[in-house]
Each structure stands twice: as structure tokens, then as C-alpha cells.
Design a protein around this motif. Structure first.
Motif, mmCIF file in Angstrom:
data_model
loop_
_atom_site.group_PDB
_atom_site.id
_atom_site.type_symbol
_atom_site.label_atom_id
_atom_site.label_comp_id
_atom_site.label_asym_id
_atom_site.label_seq_id
_atom_site.Cartn_x
_atom_site.Cartn_y
_atom_site.Cartn_z
ATOM 1 N N TRP A 82 0.623 -1.069 -0.015
ATOM 2 C CA TRP A 82 0.031 -0.052 -0.138
ATOM 3 C C TRP A 82 0.932 1.358 0.096
ATOM 4 O O TRP A 82 0.373 2.459 0.170
ATOM 5 N N LEU A 83 2.137 0.999 -0.443
ATOM 6 C CA LEU A 83 2.936 2.224 -0.140
ATOM 7 C C LEU A 83 3.729 2.525 -1.519
ATOM 8 O O LEU A 83 4.180 3.691 -1.738
ATOM 9 N N LEU A 111 -1.675 6.021 -2.148
ATOM 10 C CA LEU A 111 -0.801 5.300 -1.488
ATOM 11 C C LEU A 111 -0.774 5.828 -0.220
ATOM 12 O O LEU A 111 -1.030 7.047 0.192
ATOM 13 N N ALA A 112 -0.396 5.162 0.773
ATOM 14 C CA ALA A 112 0.046 5.504 2.345
ATOM 15 C C ALA A 112 1.177 6.295 2.104
ATOM 16 O O ALA A 112 2.130 6.000 1.078
ATOM 17 N N SER A 146 -0.126 -9.393 -2.949
ATOM 18 C CA SER A 146 0.314 -8.917 -1.776
ATOM 19 C C SER A 146 -0.832 -7.774 -1.146
ATOM 20 O O SER A 146 -1.954 -8.162 -0.730
ATOM 21 N N ALA A 147 -0.256 -6.647 -1.083
ATOM 22 C CA ALA A 147 -1.425 -5.589 -0.696
ATOM 23 C C ALA A 147 -2.519 -5.740 -1.541
ATOM 24 O O ALA A 147 -3.770 -5.553 -1.071
ATOM 25 N N LEU A 192 1.516 3.436 7.177
ATOM 26 C CA LEU A 192 0.057 2.887 7.035
ATOM 27 C C LEU A 192 -0.876 3.216 8.187
ATOM 28 O O LEU A 192 -2.128 3.203 7.639
ATOM 29 N N ARG A 193 -0.227 3.412 9.188
ATOM 30 C CA ARG A 193 -1.180 4.055 10.561
ATOM 31 C C ARG A 193 -2.611 2.959 10.881
ATOM 32 O O ARG A 193 -3.474 3.407 10.919
ATOM 33 N N ILE A 194 -2.040 1.491 10.688
ATOM 34 C CA ILE A 194 -3.269 0.473 11.081
ATOM 35 C C ILE A 194 -3.206 0.677 12.368
ATOM 36 O O ILE A 194 -2.452 0.706 13.310
#
Length: 270
Positions: A82-83, A111-112, A146-147, A192-194
Motif C-alpha cells: 500500500w506504499l 498510497l500511504a 500482496s497488498a 500505514l497507520r493501522i
């Protein structure tokens, strides 16, 4: 291992460091870019790139068309935690489906750290909605790596109700991240800040699959143990098949998408 109050936490970054365990890993992105560019050049006007589905520069998708009338629409969602990356690195992975007369959409997404994962989920659904208008007939199948495997699985979850989902026949998440909680313990989570709430809401393995959508989970036999675990977890949570591709690692597990006769392409389209 570090102590945080009375709780022990472990840095899991190495568990998800795919390139550290693949020979010549740094050479893959340039190779993918070259193959993708050659594919688009060979398609000419059948490669419609940069179709907007929103106002952001990354809210675009590429639509690659077969020679004849499309039998359906395959969607490939790229990875990169996601980056990183965008749709134009992966055009070559449409080859197998195109040779079976399927159209292929490759969506981009924000994207993050500019977006969080729940926002990416909404963007992918919106992208597929516009692509489904462009290819208005036939079933839709969604895959991703993957993501992108995570995002492809999210499209099959019972909380997805966009109009296009009525045409969704199956998803094939490749090396998916099906439970986001472990990623909270990696260095990449700074971007990502999950948090626990997002892990609960955006982890496919914690959500229900729609009963009318088929699923096969795909993973390479030589992947990191964390990815084998993630794939197995989703197959158990959704009571669906999983396939371990012998000898495949995280970067070449997607290669069979270029072959119309590969088991991966047959699983997706038949």
C-alpha cells in the motif's frame, strides 16, 4: 523484543521483508517496468491508459482490451504494501487473460501515508465500478498480489454492495495480507497507520465472504512463513481452497498470469 508497560511487543518487520530473502530482488522492478511497457506497445490502441475514476492523480486505471469482444473483465490490483507502485508496472500480467479474450483493468489507488487502507478499499471499488461500465457485459473476476491480494479479497466481503458486485464471480487473492494486525508491529506502520479498529474493519480474514462469490487463495511455496500463514488463515476463515505454488517466491508467484494455459489463469477465468 521490547517491553511496553506490562505488555511484550515484538518487531515483526523481518517477517514481512520479502526482498531480503529473494536473490536479485532489486532487479525485479526494472524488469517488470520493461515487460509492462512492451506489452502496452504491442497492444497499441487496445491499451487505454490513465482512465480517471476520481479527481486524484492516482485515481486512474489502465484498461487493456482483447482483439475481439471481451468475454468478461479481469481486475488486477497491484501490491507494494500500500506504499509503492502503480498500474503501469504490471501491464504484462494481463497477457494470459487477454489471450483468452478477457479485458483487464489495472487500477491505481492513493498510497500511504496520503491515504489509509479503508480509503484504498473504497477507491478500488470505485475504480472497478467505472471499469465495469467500460466493459459492460460478462462476469467480473478480481485478483491482486500482496497488498493487492488484500484489496482483491476485500472486494468479496459481505460489506461490499456497489452495483458492479452483482457481476462478481470470483476472487483469487495472491499472497494476500488477510489479517492486518501483525503489520501494526512493523516499521512500515508509521506510514500505514493501522490501528486496532482498522485491523478489525479491513482484515478479510475477520470478515464474511459473500456466499455468491467464489474464492481460491494463492501463495508461493517459497514465500516468507508469514505469507503462508496469511494465505492459510484466509482459506480457513472463508472455508475456501488455497493453492501453494511449488517453488514460487513472493516476486515470481504472479508470473503465471502471463500464460493463458497456466493453472492460475484457469482458476481465475474458468
Amino acid at each position: 523484543m521490547t517491553r511496553n508497560g506490562d505488555r511484550m511487543t515484538q518487531d515483526l518487520s523481518l517477517d514481512y521483508a520479502n526482498g531480503d530473502f529473494i536473490a536479485g530482488a532489486a532487479e525485479y522492478p526494472a524488469r517488470w517496468d520493461a515487460l509492462a511497457e512492451d506489452t502496452r506497445a504491442s497492444l497499441g490502441e487496445r491499451a487505454r491508459c490513465g482512465i480517471a475514476y476520481g479527481e486524484s492523480p492516482r485515481q486512474v486505471f489502465d484498461l487493456l482490451l482483447p482483439k475481439g469482444r471481451p468475454a468478461g473483465l479481469m481486475v488486477f490490483i497491484h501490491g507494494g504494501y500500500w506504499l509503492n507502485f502503480g498500474p503501469q508496472t504490471w501491464s504484462h500480467l494481463a497477457a494470459g487473460a487477454l489471450l483468452r479474450d478477457w479485458a483487464v483493468a489495472l487500477p491505481g489507488y492513493t498510497l500511504a501515508p496520503a491515504a489509509r487502507i479503508h480509503e484504498m478499499t473504497r477507491e478500488i471499488s470505485a475504480a472497478i465500478g467505472v471499469a465495469a461500465q467500460e466493459v459492460a457485459e460478462g462476469p467480473i473476476v478480481v485478483t491482486g498480489h500482496s497488498a493487492g491480494g488484500h484489496l482483491s479479497a476485500r472486494m468479496a466481503c459481505s460489506d461490499q454492495s456497489a452495483d458492479w458486485t452483482r457481476r462478481l464471480a470470483r476472487v483469487v487473492p495472491i499472497s494476500p495480507l488477510s489479517d492486518l494486525a501483525p503489520l501494526m508491529q512493523t516499521a512500515m506502520n508509521k506510514d500505514l497507520r493501522i490501528d486496532p479498529a482498522e485491523a478489525a474493519a479491513e482484515s478479510p480474514a475477520r470478515l464474511q465472504k459473500r456466499e455468491d462469490v467464489g474464492c481460491t487463495v494463492w501463495v508461493g511455496g517459497q514465500e516468507r512463513p508469514s505469507f503462508l500463514w496469511q494465505a492459510r488463515l484466509l482459506s480457513e476463515a472463508w472455508d475456501c481452497p488455497w493453492h501453494v505454488a511449488p517453488g514460487a517466491h513472493h516476486f515470481d508467484v504472479i508470473d503465471p498470469l502471463t500464460d493463458p494455459d497456466s493453472l492460475l489463469v484457469k482458476t481465475l477465468l474458468e
